[in-house]
Design a protein around this motif. Sequence first.
Motif, short mmCIF file in Angstrom:
data_model
loop_
_atom_site.label_atom_id
_atom_site.label_comp_id
_atom_site.label_asym_id
_atom_site.label_seq_id
_atom_site.Cartn_x
_atom_site.Cartn_y
_atom_site.Cartn_z
N GLU A 86 0.83 -1.20 0.00
CA GLU A 86 0.00 0.00 0.00
C GLU A 86 0.87 1.26 0.00
OE1 GLU A 86 -2.75 0.24 3.26
OE2 GLU A 86 -3.68 2.03 2.44
N ASN A 104 -1.69 -6.41 -2.12
CA ASN A 104 -2.42 -5.16 -1.93
C ASN A 104 -1.56 -4.01 -2.43
OD1 ASN A 104 -3.87 -2.95 -1.15
ND2 ASN A 104 -4.08 -3.54 0.99
N THR A 106 -2.93 -0.93 -3.16
CA THR A 106 -3.79 0.25 -3.04
C THR A 106 -2.92 1.52 -3.00
OG1 THR A 106 -5.40 -1.04 -1.80
CG2 THR A 106 -5.56 1.35 -1.62
N ASN A 124 -5.19 -6.12 -5.44
CA ASN A 124 -5.98 -4.92 -5.24
C ASN A 124 -5.14 -3.72 -5.68
OD1 ASN A 124 -7.55 -2.80 -4.42
ND2 ASN A 124 -7.63 -3.38 -2.27
N THR A 126 -6.63 -0.62 -6.23
CA THR A 126 -7.51 0.52 -6.06
C THR A 126 -6.70 1.80 -5.92
OG1 THR A 126 -9.17 -0.87 -4.98
CG2 THR A 126 -9.35 1.50 -4.61
N ARG A 166 -14.54 -3.75 -6.45
CA ARG A 166 -14.35 -4.06 -5.04
C ARG A 166 -15.56 -4.81 -4.48
NH1 ARG A 166 -10.62 -3.15 -2.14
NH2 ARG A 166 -10.24 -2.41 -0.10
#
Length: 184
Positions: A86, A104, A106, A124, A126, A166
Amino acid sequence: MQIRKYGMDVSFFCTFMVKAIAVSQQCLLLQGADLSNCDLSGINLSRANLSGANLSNANLSRANLKYANLAGADMSHADLSGAHLESVNLIGATLDGAKLVGSNLTRADMRTADLEGADLRGANLTEADISGANFRRVELASACLERVDLEGADLKGTDISQILSRAEQESAGVSREWVSWGAH
């Protein structure tokens, strides 16, 4: 070279030293370090400076690299499965052939990064910035790419038909692991 002279495995020594320093909770300054082929699985390298480091073929599965600086690092064919990346800085990094399954990413800054042939199934991404990145032949099945900046990214040969929102991931149980990462 002296390490090899005495018969010690260099990759074992690098792994041991990095893990020992990480346990001491010091901010790691490893820019330009050669950590290729090292086993750093599960290590906490959050906020570490690994810019320009050689992490090719390294095992960083389940590692915590939150807020780490990996700008210009070589992570070709590294295993980052389940890693917490992240808000990581991956500007200009090389991750060709890397395994990032379930990672992850993000808010990761991946501008101009090279991820050709990388495996990001279930990852992920995002709010990640992959503008200008090489995403040729990247595996993105079940990945979450909500609010991702794709401007100028090269997606030739990448199948984006199986990317999930998501909400779709949560209903499928794909993102349960990400909730627990925030507690670490």
